[in-house]
Design a protein around this motif. Structure first.
Motif, PDB file in Angstrom:
ATOM      1  N   TYR A 163      29.960  34.771  37.188  1.00 34.86           N
ATOM      2  CA  TYR A 163      31.375  35.034  37.421  1.00 34.86           C
ATOM      3  C   TYR A 163      32.252  34.258  36.445  1.00 34.86           C
ATOM      4  O   TYR A 163      32.178  33.034  36.352  1.00 34.86           O
ATOM      5  N   THR A 201      26.741  42.867  31.423  1.00 38.40           N
ATOM      6  CA  THR A 201      27.309  41.540  31.265  1.00 38.40           C
ATOM      7  C   THR A 201      26.426  40.726  30.358  1.00 38.40           C
ATOM      8  O   THR A 201      25.210  40.767  30.440  1.00 38.40           O
ATOM      9  N   CYS A 218      27.129  46.014  40.860  1.00 36.40           N
ATOM     10  CA  CYS A 218      28.333  46.310  40.076  1.00 36.40           C
ATOM     11  C   CYS A 218      27.975  47.001  38.778  1.00 36.40           C
ATOM     12  O   CYS A 218      26.985  46.668  38.148  1.00 36.40           O
ATOM     13  N   GLN A 272      41.663  45.403  38.067  1.00 39.81           N
ATOM     14  CA  GLN A 272      40.524  46.270  37.773  1.00 39.81           C
ATOM     15  C   GLN A 272      40.991  47.517  37.022  1.00 39.81           C
ATOM     16  O   GLN A 272      40.384  47.927  36.029  1.00 39.81           O
ATOM     17  N   LYS A 302      33.914  39.494  34.987  1.00 39.67           N
ATOM     18  CA  LYS A 302      33.489  39.600  36.376  1.00 39.67           C
ATOM     19  C   LYS A 302      34.169  38.506  37.192  1.00 39.67           C
ATOM     20  O   LYS A 302      34.091  37.324  36.862  1.00 39.67           O
ATOM     21  N   MET A 313      34.634  48.056  39.011  1.00 38.06           N
ATOM     22  CA  MET A 313      33.996  48.368  40.283  1.00 38.06           C
ATOM     23  C   MET A 313      34.080  47.176  41.204  1.00 38.06           C
ATOM     24  O   MET A 313      33.955  46.043  40.783  1.00 38.06           O
ATOM     25  N   LYS A 314      34.357  47.421  42.464  1.00 35.18           N
ATOM     26  CA  LYS A 314      34.458  46.344  43.436  1.00 35.18           C
ATOM     27  C   LYS A 314      33.302  46.439  44.422  1.00 35.18           C
ATOM     28  O   LYS A 314      32.707  47.491  44.640  1.00 35.18           O
ATOM     29  N   LYS A 315      33.018  45.307  45.052  1.00 30.03           N
ATOM     30  CA  LYS A 315      31.982  45.304  46.078  1.00 30.03           C
ATOM     31  C   LYS A 315      32.312  44.259  47.115  1.00 30.03           C
ATOM     32  O   LYS A 315      32.585  43.105  46.789  1.00 30.03           O
ATOM     33  N   GLY A 375      28.432  48.220  34.804  1.00 33.43           N
ATOM     34  CA  GLY A 375      28.812  47.554  33.554  1.00 33.43           C
ATOM     35  C   GLY A 375      27.821  46.493  33.154  1.00 33.43           C
ATOM     36  O   GLY A 375      27.178  45.865  33.969  1.00 33.43           O
ATOM     37  N   ASP A 399      33.645  41.101  42.986  1.00 29.21           N
ATOM     38  CA  ASP A 399      33.000  41.040  44.292  1.00 29.21           C
ATOM     39  C   ASP A 399      33.846  40.141  45.180  1.00 29.21           C
ATOM     40  O   ASP A 399      34.501  39.214  44.690  1.00 29.21           O
ATOM     41  N   GLU A 447      35.315  43.784  36.780  1.00 30.93           N
ATOM     42  CA  GLU A 447      34.516  44.016  37.977  1.00 30.93           C
ATOM     43  C   GLU A 447      34.820  42.873  38.936  1.00 30.93           C
ATOM     44  O   GLU A 447      35.152  41.774  38.507  1.00 30.93           O
ATOM     45  N   THR A 490      32.670  43.262  30.060  1.00 32.12           N
ATOM     46  CA  THR A 490      33.473  43.363  31.269  1.00 32.12           C
ATOM     47  C   THR A 490      33.530  42.013  31.956  1.00 32.12           C
ATOM     48  O   THR A 490      32.492  41.434  32.270  1.00 32.12           O
TER      49      THR A 490
END
Length: 373
Positions: free
Chosen positions: A114, A25, A21, A83, A56, A1-3, A23, A91, A89, A54
């Motif tokens: 991250y 972590t 996001c 992705q 990030k 998923m992106k944001k 998932g 951002d 994931e 996942t």
């Protein structure tokens, strides 16, 4: 998923722990040791180098922003591919100014969420130095940097090789019967900012042109921004009015203005980064390309595999990362120029021809290197 995270709202969103996001972590705190980047055992159901289900990724794009049809767009496309392929994931933010780089890098790093922070563009180098020193456990990849920075993977290409072959086309083309060429023996190159790697691009283009046409005059221009196509067009028109018939732009979204200038003046231009020939195929002869896609994708994959390492990572024409792409252009390049281009490229790949990198070396290099069939 992106944001997408707007730069102005970044601090607020970070304070809310970036919960948008999907998932789960693990609490790895972003350090290479905690995340298992030094070859730790992969836990069941996790991505090996991260110790998490996942990975990030955070991305800080250059000031040209998305839609530049160049560097930022290439990086975004490959992150989307990562992705899809790797299940990450991510951002991202689009800074408005260079002054945004440090605050944004700090805000990403402070979350300790991250697994990799990707900084796109050489104008982020000073900011990356500051963030790397402040957050030594944050993995950072700097795309298009020029220096080895402690704890950072700096991804660099041989700019002198990337633009050299476009210079060859321009040097031969300006003396040819190509319909938009003239008899002035003048060409040009425009960069987005006065930075060492882009200066190397000027040198590569100039060396390529003078390798086949030692008397050609090469005009130089600096836009001062990567997101000002209006200024790019202004400089481009000025060069065309001074006799240039081919211009290489190395200016991000500002280069789109140079393409407009080429069309208005009835002259030629070269794209850069990605293949930009389709932007105006009747006026863009070729693009001085490099595979940002492979560079960025491999960084993400190495984080997941647990093989990521900091350091200065250089690649060029021999690795197939840079070159000159004419696909998609409608410009007819004379057969004799195509033959010379193929021959010169083969010499470069074989290591028989190595372009100089600095302006100080240029005159001596040209004196010692002249093309013969």
């Amino acid at each position: 998923m992106k944001k997408r995270i707007a730069a102005a709202a970044m601090a607020v969103i970070m304070a809310l722990s970036m919960t948008g996001c999907a998932g789960k972590t693990a609490d790895t705190k972003g350090s290479p040791e905690a995340a298992g980047a030094q070859g730790g055992t992969e836990a069941a159901g996790t991505q090996g180098g991260t110790g998490k289900e996942t990975a990030k990724i955070g991305v800080i794009f250059g000031t040209g922003g998305l839609g530049d049809k160049n560097f930022n767009d290439m990086a975004y496309a490959v992150i989307m591919k990562a992705q899809e392929d790797l299940g990450i994931e991510f951002d991202y933010v689009e800074p408005n100014a260079i002054s945004d780089f440090v605050p944004l890098g700090r805000q990403f790093s402070e979350t300790e969420e991250y697994d990799l922070l990707i900084a796109v563009g050489s104008d982020q180098q000073e900011a990356v130095k500051e963030i790397a020193e402040e957050f030594p456990d944050q993995r950072i990849a700097l795309v298009d940097g020029t220096e080895e920075i402690t704890g950072v993977s700096t991804l660099q290409t041989e700019w002198c090789e990337q633009t050299f072959l476009a210079g060859v086309i321009a040097g031969l083309g300006t003396k040819s019967s190509m319909d938009k060429a003239n008899a002035d023996n003048v060409i040009g190159v425009i960069i987005g900012a006065d930075q060492p790697n882009l200066r190397e691009g000027i040198v590569g283009f100039t060396a390529g042109a003078k390798y086949v046409n030692p008397d050609v005059e090469v005009l130089e221009g600096v836009v001062g921004a990567f997101n000002d196509p209006g200024k790019g067009k202004e400089i481009g028109l000025s060069m065309y009015n001074k006799g240039a018939d081919f211009i290489q732009c190395i200016a991000g979204a500002s280069g789109l203005g140079v393409f407009g200038a080429a069309k208005e003046a009835g002259r030629y231009a070269f794209g850069v980064g990605s293949n930009q020939n389709a932007e105006d195929p009747d006026y863009i002869v070729a693009s001085s390309v490099r595979s940002v896609e492979n560079m960025v994708y491999n960084e993400v994959k190495k984080v997941i595999d647990g093989t990521w390492e900091p350091g200065l990572h250089m690649s060029g024409i021999r690795e197939g990362v840079v070159g000159c792409d004419t696909e998609g252009s409608n410009v007819a390049i004379p057969e004799e120029i195509q033959t010379a281009l193929k021959d010169i490229r083969e010499k470069m790949v074989a290591g028989e021809l190595v372009p100089c990198k600095t302006a100080d070396e240029l005159n001596a290099w040209v004196a010692e290197n002249q093309y013969t069939k």
